[in-house]
Write a protein that holds these residues in place. Sequence first.
Motif, short mmCIF file in Angstrom:
data_model
loop_
_atom_site.label_atom_id
_atom_site.label_comp_id
_atom_site.label_asym_id
_atom_site.label_seq_id
_atom_site.Cartn_x
_atom_site.Cartn_y
_atom_site.Cartn_z
N GLN A 27 49.80 48.65 49.69
CA GLN A 27 48.58 49.38 49.40
C GLN A 27 47.47 48.49 48.87
OE1 GLN A 27 48.28 52.30 50.61
NE2 GLN A 27 50.44 52.29 51.17
N MET A 28 47.81 47.25 48.52
CA MET A 28 46.77 46.31 48.09
C MET A 28 45.83 45.97 49.23
SD MET A 28 49.03 43.76 45.70
CE MET A 28 47.82 42.50 45.74
N PHE A 29 46.22 46.27 50.45
CA PHE A 29 45.41 45.95 51.62
C PHE A 29 44.72 47.18 52.19
CE2 PHE A 29 49.49 43.47 51.90
CZ PHE A 29 49.05 42.45 51.08
N ILE A 65 34.86 44.02 50.97
CA ILE A 65 36.20 44.58 50.74
C ILE A 65 37.21 43.91 51.66
CG2 ILE A 65 37.58 46.69 50.98
CD1 ILE A 65 35.17 48.22 49.91
N HIS A 66 36.79 43.63 52.90
CA HIS A 66 37.67 42.94 53.85
C HIS A 66 38.03 41.54 53.33
CE1 HIS A 66 39.52 41.95 57.64
NE2 HIS A 66 38.77 40.87 57.72
N LYS A 67 37.07 40.84 52.73
CA LYS A 67 37.34 39.51 52.16
C LYS A 67 38.32 39.60 51.00
CE LYS A 67 33.01 37.36 53.48
NZ LYS A 67 31.73 36.81 53.01
N ILE A 68 38.14 40.62 50.15
CA ILE A 68 39.04 40.79 49.00
C ILE A 68 40.46 41.09 49.48
CG2 ILE A 68 39.57 42.27 47.02
CD1 ILE A 68 36.55 42.57 46.61
N THR A 69 40.58 42.03 50.42
CA THR A 69 41.92 42.36 50.92
C THR A 69 42.54 41.20 51.68
OG1 THR A 69 40.98 43.41 52.89
CG2 THR A 69 41.52 44.84 51.02
N GLY A 70 41.72 40.39 52.36
CA GLY A 70 42.24 39.20 53.03
C GLY A 70 42.78 38.18 52.04
N ALA A 71 42.05 38.00 50.93
CA ALA A 71 42.53 37.08 49.89
C ALA A 71 43.80 37.62 49.24
CB ALA A 71 41.44 36.87 48.84
N MET A 72 43.88 38.94 49.08
CA MET A 72 45.10 39.54 48.52
C MET A 72 46.27 39.33 49.47
SD MET A 72 44.77 41.16 45.64
CE MET A 72 43.69 42.08 44.61
N ARG A 73 46.02 39.54 50.76
CA ARG A 73 47.09 39.39 51.75
C ARG A 73 47.62 37.95 51.79
NH1 ARG A 73 48.14 42.90 55.84
NH2 ARG A 73 46.12 43.87 55.53
N ALA A 74 46.72 36.99 51.64
CA ALA A 74 47.11 35.58 51.65
C ALA A 74 47.55 35.09 50.27
CB ALA A 74 45.96 34.72 52.16
N GLU A 75 47.55 36.00 49.30
CA GLU A 75 47.91 35.69 47.91
C GLU A 75 47.03 34.58 47.33
OE1 GLU A 75 52.10 35.06 47.68
OE2 GLU A 75 52.57 37.05 48.45
N ARG A 76 45.75 34.63 47.67
CA ARG A 76 44.80 33.63 47.18
C ARG A 76 43.78 34.23 46.21
NH1 ARG A 76 41.55 31.95 51.57
NH2 ARG A 76 42.24 33.87 52.47
N TYR A 77 43.81 35.53 45.96
CA TYR A 77 42.82 36.13 45.08
C TYR A 77 43.08 35.70 43.64
CZ TYR A 77 39.58 39.31 42.95
OH TYR A 77 38.53 39.81 42.22
N ARG A 78 42.06 35.24 42.99
CA ARG A 78 42.14 34.85 41.58
C ARG A 78 40.98 35.50 40.83
NH1 ARG A 78 46.37 33.68 43.13
NH2 ARG A 78 47.34 31.67 43.32
N PHE A 79 41.27 36.03 39.66
CA PHE A 79 40.22 36.58 38.83
C PHE A 79 39.36 35.44 38.30
CE2 PHE A 79 43.18 40.09 38.81
CZ PHE A 79 42.34 41.19 38.88
N SER A 80 38.07 35.65 38.32
CA SER A 80 37.13 34.65 37.81
C SER A 80 37.01 34.78 36.30
CB SER A 80 35.75 34.87 38.43
OG SER A 80 35.82 34.85 39.82
N PRO A 81 36.65 33.69 35.63
CA PRO A 81 36.40 33.80 34.19
C PRO A 81 35.21 34.73 33.93
CG PRO A 81 36.53 31.50 34.86
CD PRO A 81 36.52 32.32 36.11
N THR A 82 35.28 35.49 32.87
CA THR A 82 34.20 36.41 32.55
C THR A 82 33.06 35.68 31.86
OG1 THR A 82 35.16 36.98 30.42
CG2 THR A 82 35.77 38.36 32.29
N ARG A 83 31.88 36.27 31.98
CA ARG A 83 30.72 35.74 31.26
C ARG A 83 30.74 36.40 29.89
NH1 ARG A 83 24.74 37.23 31.34
NH2 ARG A 83 25.49 39.05 32.46
N ARG A 84 30.77 35.62 28.86
CA ARG A 84 30.88 36.15 27.51
C ARG A 84 29.51 36.14 26.85
NH1 ARG A 84 35.68 34.77 23.42
NH2 ARG A 84 36.11 36.96 23.43
N THR A 85 29.13 37.29 26.36
CA THR A 85 27.91 37.41 25.59
C THR A 85 28.26 38.08 24.27
OG1 THR A 85 27.39 39.54 26.57
CG2 THR A 85 26.44 37.62 27.63
N TYR A 86 27.36 38.03 23.35
CA TYR A 86 27.58 38.64 22.04
C TYR A 86 26.55 39.73 21.84
CZ TYR A 86 30.88 34.98 21.09
OH TYR A 86 31.96 34.16 21.15
#
Length: 139
Positions: A27-29, A65-86
């Motif tokens: 279902q990730m795809f 969305i197709h790019k995200i699911t493609g990265a998930m399918r290839a197990e290449r999706y990585r969460f990016s570091p968040t932008r931290r503000t105060y």
Amino acid sequence: MQSAETVLGVLRERGRRGLPCSELYRQMFNPSLYLLAYGKIYANQGAMTPGASAETADGMSGDKIHKITGAMRAERYRFSPTRRTYIPKKNGKMRPLGMPTWSDKLVGKWCASCWRRITSRRSLIIRTGSGPAGDAIRR
């Protein structure tokens, strides 16, 4: 692929019965689940706030969305570091606020919506005393 409502209904039923959800990885795809997640977070006021990258809700498309699911399918999706503000608190001090990229928000909302369906409402209410029927315990 099945519709998002069908998939989430099956997940809810299997979670309620305590059955394993062995087909969740597939279902990730499913693009319809990402479109459902997009609909839930698009209306938020912070949807137009850029995170660590310049992408916002306006830049979302079927291709993205197709790019995200493609990265998930290839197990290449990585969460990016968040932008931290105060941001200021009422007492005058500052507290950190992490602002993830739009893609990370979308994947996170997908995970949350699936997980929410899998976890049994009854066990969640018994463990935490909160939820849709949490006040039934207090009565």
